[in-house]
Design a protein around this motif. Structure first.
Motif, PDB file in Angstrom:
ATOM      1  N   MET A  63     -23.920 -56.140   7.664  1.00  0.00           N
ATOM      2  CA  MET A  63     -24.574 -57.329   8.205  1.00  0.00           C
ATOM      3  C   MET A  63     -24.952 -57.128   9.672  1.00  0.00           C
ATOM      4  O   MET A  63     -26.033 -57.490  10.113  1.00  0.00           O
ATOM      5  N   SER A  64     -24.036 -56.528  10.440  1.00  0.00           N
ATOM      6  CA  SER A  64     -24.320 -56.271  11.856  1.00  0.00           C
ATOM      7  C   SER A  64     -25.437 -55.249  12.012  1.00  0.00           C
ATOM      8  O   SER A  64     -26.229 -55.318  12.952  1.00  0.00           O
ATOM      9  N   THR A  65     -25.501 -54.300  11.070  1.00  0.00           N
ATOM     10  CA  THR A  65     -26.556 -53.292  11.115  1.00  0.00           C
ATOM     11  C   THR A  65     -27.919 -53.927  10.885  1.00  0.00           C
ATOM     12  O   THR A  65     -28.898 -53.609  11.576  1.00  0.00           O
ATOM     13  N   VAL A  66     -27.982 -54.836   9.922  1.00  0.00           N
ATOM     14  CA  VAL A  66     -29.236 -55.546   9.646  1.00  0.00           C
ATOM     15  C   VAL A  66     -29.660 -56.363  10.865  1.00  0.00           C
ATOM     16  O   VAL A  66     -30.839 -56.395  11.240  1.00  0.00           O
ATOM     17  N   ALA A  67     -28.686 -57.014  11.494  1.00  0.00           N
ATOM     18  CA  ALA A  67     -28.986 -57.815  12.689  1.00  0.00           C
ATOM     19  C   ALA A  67     -29.514 -56.934  13.811  1.00  0.00           C
ATOM     20  O   ALA A  67     -30.476 -57.298  14.503  1.00  0.00           O
ATOM     21  N   PHE A  68     -28.905 -55.765  14.005  1.00  0.00           N
ATOM     22  CA  PHE A  68     -29.342 -54.853  15.066  1.00  0.00           C
ATOM     23  C   PHE A  68     -30.750 -54.346  14.807  1.00  0.00           C
ATOM     24  O   PHE A  68     -31.602 -54.332  15.708  1.00  0.00           O
ATOM     25  N   ILE A  69     -31.020 -53.950  13.571  1.00  0.00           N
ATOM     26  CA  ILE A  69     -32.347 -53.450  13.217  1.00  0.00           C
ATOM     27  C   ILE A  69     -33.393 -54.550  13.369  1.00  0.00           C
ATOM     28  O   ILE A  69     -34.506 -54.317  13.847  1.00  0.00           O
ATOM     29  N   THR A  70     -33.015 -55.772  12.984  1.00  0.00           N
ATOM     30  CA  THR A  70     -33.935 -56.903  13.106  1.00  0.00           C
ATOM     31  C   THR A  70     -34.281 -57.181  14.558  1.00  0.00           C
ATOM     32  O   THR A  70     -35.447 -57.380  14.912  1.00  0.00           O
ATOM     33  N   ILE A  98     -29.928 -62.542   4.795  1.00  0.00           N
ATOM     34  CA  ILE A  98     -30.492 -63.763   5.374  1.00  0.00           C
ATOM     35  C   ILE A  98     -29.675 -64.230   6.570  1.00  0.00           C
ATOM     36  O   ILE A  98     -30.246 -64.614   7.613  1.00  0.00           O
ATOM     37  N   LEU A  99     -28.358 -64.220   6.456  1.00  0.00           N
ATOM     38  CA  LEU A  99     -27.511 -64.682   7.553  1.00  0.00           C
ATOM     39  C   LEU A  99     -27.683 -63.818   8.798  1.00  0.00           C
ATOM     40  O   LEU A  99     -27.675 -64.323   9.920  1.00  0.00           O
ATOM     41  N   ALA A 100     -27.834 -62.507   8.608  1.00  0.00           N
ATOM     42  CA  ALA A 100     -28.028 -61.614   9.748  1.00  0.00           C
ATOM     43  C   ALA A 100     -29.358 -61.910  10.436  1.00  0.00           C
ATOM     44  O   ALA A 100     -29.431 -62.000  11.669  1.00  0.00           O
ATOM     45  N   LYS A 101     -30.407 -62.066   9.647  1.00  0.00           N
ATOM     46  CA  LYS A 101     -31.725 -62.334  10.228  1.00  0.00           C
ATOM     47  C   LYS A 101     -31.783 -63.739  10.839  1.00  0.00           C
ATOM     48  O   LYS A 101     -32.424 -63.937  11.874  1.00  0.00           O
ATOM     49  N   TYR A 102     -31.107 -64.674  10.198  1.00  0.00           N
ATOM     50  CA  TYR A 102     -31.063 -66.032  10.756  1.00  0.00           C
ATOM     51  C   TYR A 102     -30.316 -66.042  12.084  1.00  0.00           C
ATOM     52  O   TYR A 102     -30.729 -66.719  13.037  1.00  0.00           O
ATOM     53  N   ALA A 103     -29.229 -65.292  12.167  1.00  0.00           N
ATOM     54  CA  ALA A 103     -28.448 -65.231  13.405  1.00  0.00           C
ATOM     55  C   ALA A 103     -29.294 -64.686  14.560  1.00  0.00           C
ATOM     56  O   ALA A 103     -29.231 -65.190  15.684  1.00  0.00           O
ATOM     57  N   VAL A 104     -30.098 -63.671  14.272  1.00  0.00           N
ATOM     58  CA  VAL A 104     -30.975 -63.107  15.299  1.00  0.00           C
ATOM     59  C   VAL A 104     -32.027 -64.126  15.716  1.00  0.00           C
ATOM     60  O   VAL A 104     -32.265 -64.349  16.903  1.00  0.00           O
ATOM     61  N   ALA A 105     -32.657 -64.753  14.724  1.00  0.00           N
ATOM     62  CA  ALA A 105     -33.712 -65.729  15.013  1.00  0.00           C
ATOM     63  C   ALA A 105     -33.181 -66.890  15.844  1.00  0.00           C
ATOM     64  O   ALA A 105     -33.779 -67.292  16.849  1.00  0.00           O
ATOM     65  N   ALA A 106     -32.043 -67.448  15.444  1.00  0.00           N
ATOM     66  CA  ALA A 106     -31.470 -68.594  16.151  1.00  0.00           C
ATOM     67  C   ALA A 106     -31.021 -68.209  17.554  1.00  0.00           C
ATOM     68  O   ALA A 106     -31.214 -68.975  18.511  1.00  0.00           O
ATOM     69  N   SER A 107     -30.432 -67.032  17.693  1.00  0.00           N
ATOM     70  CA  SER A 107     -29.939 -66.594  19.004  1.00  0.00           C
ATOM     71  C   SER A 107     -31.076 -66.345  19.984  1.00  0.00           C
ATOM     72  O   SER A 107     -31.036 -66.792  21.135  1.00  0.00           O
ATOM     73  N   VAL A 108     -32.102 -65.631  19.535  1.00  0.00           N
ATOM     74  CA  VAL A 108     -33.243 -65.333  20.400  1.00  0.00           C
ATOM     75  C   VAL A 108     -33.974 -66.622  20.782  1.00  0.00           C
ATOM     76  O   VAL A 108     -34.335 -66.824  21.952  1.00  0.00           O
TER      77      VAL A 108
END
Length: 236
Positions: free
Chosen positions: A1-8, A94-104
């Protein structure tokens, strides 16, 4: 999950789309700073700059750019296939990508809104705007991430929601205000730092509950939608 978030995150900031995040926040703070330099009373520019520009344009547009960008391009060009073939639960993707979107979205919108509130002469207003923008960022991000999975034109659909639903109908049809994230942001801001600029019939309770519903329901539907994608990158 963290890897997906980093790549995103790396992919998001590595595209030209990331440059679109800068002009509106800079314009917001710049206008507030200009008014402050010329000693213009916040009563004269607060409504136009903070509410009409900051809350009604900067926050939702930034959320739209980021929310549709973390996954939409992968759906369009078919690279979503590579993600779906990995041994990862669709929920985690989805949760990883959502976390990136919401944080940014939170950082890019809440920081300039905080500065604008401070320039308006009140650190309390700045804090209220930052808190409300954070709540709005999470709700908008869930909604726009869902749009990127249910439509081939998520940016267009998002603009219709912002301009027509929240902008046009929100000003003339009172019932739509209860289903407008922008109104929740205004209600939260006004409750934390009461001022004459924020006017909405939406109560604080409604704002909090509906923001949570948008966030949870949008994310849940996005997870379900991604689960219907086949390895061809199209819905089954």
């Amino acid at each position: 999950m963290s890897t997906v978030a980093f790549i995103t995150a790396r992919g998001l900031f590595g595209r030209r789309r990331a440059l679109l995040l800068l002009p509106l926040p800079i314009l917001l703070v710049g206008l507030a700073l200009l008014c402050r330099m010329y000693d213009v009373s916040p009563d004269m520019w607060g409504q136009a700059v903070i509410v009409a520009l900051g809350l009604a344009v900067v926050l939702p547009v930034v959320a739209l750019i980021v929310g549709t960008g973390v996954l939409g391009s992968e759906v369009d060009d078919g690279t979503i296939v590579h993600i779906l073939t990995k041994p990862l639960a669709r929920r985690d993707i989805i949760l990883a990508k959502y976390a990136v979107a919401a944080s940014v979205t939170t950082v890019v919108s809440a920081v300039p809104l905080f500065l604008t509130g401070v320039l308006a002469g009140s650190a309390k207003l700045g804090g209220a705007l930052a808190v409300a923008a954070t709540v709005g960022a999470f709700a908008y991000s869930a909604l726009f991430l869902l749009f990127s999975l249910v439509s081939r034109r998520p940016v267009l659909v998002g603009l219709v929601y912002i301009l027509v639903w929240e902008g046009l109908l929100g000003n003339f049809v009172s019932g739509t205000k209860n289903l407008a994230i922008g109104q929740y942001v205004i209600a939260i801001t006004d409750k934390i730092a009461p001022n004459g600029m924020m006017e909405t019939p939406v109560s604080l309770t409604t704002a909090i509950v509906m923001s949570a519903i948008f966030t949870v329901a949008g994310t849940a539907f996005a997870i379900n939608r991604l689960g219907s994608f086949s390895l061809a990158g199209e819905t089954s």
